[in-house]
Design a protein around this motif. Structure first.
Motif, short mmCIF file in Angstrom:
data_model
loop_
_atom_site.label_atom_id
_atom_site.label_comp_id
_atom_site.label_asym_id
_atom_site.label_seq_id
_atom_site.Cartn_x
_atom_site.Cartn_y
_atom_site.Cartn_z
N ALA A 186 2.27 6.97 -6.83
CA ALA A 186 0.92 7.67 -7.31
C ALA A 186 1.60 9.17 -7.06
CB ALA A 186 -0.14 7.34 -6.50
N ASP A 187 1.99 9.31 -5.91
CA ASP A 187 2.34 10.61 -5.51
C ASP A 187 3.83 11.10 -6.45
OD1 ASP A 187 2.49 12.92 -3.54
OD2 ASP A 187 4.66 12.45 -3.09
N MET A 211 0.85 -1.22 -0.06
CA MET A 211 -0.01 0.00 0.16
C MET A 211 0.75 1.34 0.04
SD MET A 211 -2.91 1.03 2.93
CE MET A 211 -1.64 1.47 4.03
N PHE A 212 1.83 1.29 0.79
CA PHE A 212 2.88 2.42 0.86
C PHE A 212 3.76 2.66 -0.22
CE2 PHE A 212 2.31 1.95 5.60
CZ PHE A 212 2.12 3.49 5.75
#
Length: 355
Positions: free
Chosen positions: A8-9, A1-2
């Motif tokens: 994405a960031d 998830m991280f």
């Protein structure tokens, strides 16, 4: 998830770096412009156009006197503030009149967002719209060449000696323990070692690809030695016994039979070690490879920077436009590292032999 959040960031912040605002302006190559580049561009557009364009106009006229007295329409770089405004970010230095002028120029087609080829063809700059990664890429390649030229032959020869020729005594056991321990030492300590030995003692030029490559070679050596020993150990003993049975010497057994069969594993470990070295920043900061390098380095002994150090430098800049440069540099670096690791996996799958 991280990891997904991180990617994405980075994509959200970094992809805008690959586009750049361009302005279509008339450049008047007059006598006054030869003294001050600002006179060459309409005063209403001078705050929109990048300062780098204004500075280079007198130089263009000195290099090409035939431009004197002419007027040309050109697409030139917009300022970082205009670029950020068009990308939806806050532009603190633009007032309401500037924003209205920019919107009208966009509507008339005089300002466009284009692919930022300069990001890949220019070196570093204090002006965000002009900053690129070319000098850092060249510095990285030169540093990796030095690293590979030193670490690969020494690491492979050391592994061959320890695995195939060295007697099992306390000395070789001590060497093996130290090699395993070196693989776990923090990378910044290798930077301190490079500073103390290569720069202070041997006098290798600071900030150069030579000293950076030698420092990273120290850090990569344990990885190559361990992976090479593992690859040599994976070759079945029956291969060695068969070679000895037909009269081969120990060196012929290693050179002609064991080493070719172990080479895929050796190459895989070396590529992974090189990729790890390419992503290192701390040891290179210690040896000074965070210099401001606007032009491409032409020598292994000249000052240079590398991609991780360039990203680190941009991350400390106060200008909002450098945020996307930082993320864009990270994306390029990640693409290179993922490619190297993927090539290592493909090489292993293609050439690996199971016994």
């Amino acid at each position: 998830m991280f990891l997904l959040i991180f990617f994405a960031d980075m994509l959200n912040k970094g992809l805008p770096a690959f586009k750049q605002a361009m302005v279509n302006v008339e450049v008047n190559y007059s006598e006054e412009a030869s003294r001050s580049g600002r006179a060459a561009i309409d005063r209403d557009l001078s705050s929109i156009v990048s300062r780098s364009v204004v500075r280079v106009i007198p130089l263009e006229m000195r290099n090409d006197p035939s431009l004197l007295g002419t007027t040309q329409t050109r697409w030139v770089l917009a300022s970082a503030e205009v670029d950020q405004y068009l990308k939806g970010n806050r532009a603190r230095r633009l007032d309401a009149d500037d924003m209205a002028r920019i919107d009208s120029l966009v509507a008339s087609g005089q300002i466009e967002m284009r692919f930022n080829s300069g990001f890949f063809s220019r070196g570093d700059s204090k002006m965000a719209e002009l900053a690129g990664i070319m000098s850092a890429v060249v510095g990285t390649v030169m540093t990796m060449i030095v690293t590979l030229a030193i670490a690969f032959p020494i690491g492979v020869m050391t592994a061959i000696y320890l695995e195939e020729f060295a007697p099992d005594n306390r000395l070789t056991q001590l060497i093996e323990i130290n090699i395993n321990n070196l693989a776990a030492i923090p990378s910044i300590l290798f930077g301190l070692l490079g500073l103390a030995i290569f720069i202070n003692f041997f006098g290798v030029p600071r900030s150069s690809p030579l000293v950076g490559g030698m420092t990273l070679a120290l850090m990569t050596l344990p990885v190559i030695i361990i992976s090479t020993r593992t690859a040599l150990r994976s070759v079945p003993e029956s291969i060695r016994h068969a070679a000895f049975g037909v009269g081969c010497s120990r060196w012929q057994v290693v050179k002609d039979h064991v080493l070719p069969l172990a080479m895929p594993g050796i190459m895989t470990g070396s590529i992974i070690g090189l990729a790890q070295a390419m992503g290192e920043t701390a040891p290179l900061i210690i040896v000074g490879m965070v210099a401001f390098i606007p032009d491409v380095t032409a020598s292994f002994t000249e000052a240079a920077t590398v991609m991780p150090a360039q990203v680190f430098t941009w991350s400390g800049e106060p200008d909002r436009a450098f945020v996307e440069k930082t993320a864009g540099g990270i994306l390029v670096l990640l693409a290179v590292l993922i490619s190297l690791n993927a090539s290592a996996v493909l090489l292993r799958k293609k050439f690996e032999r199971r016994w």
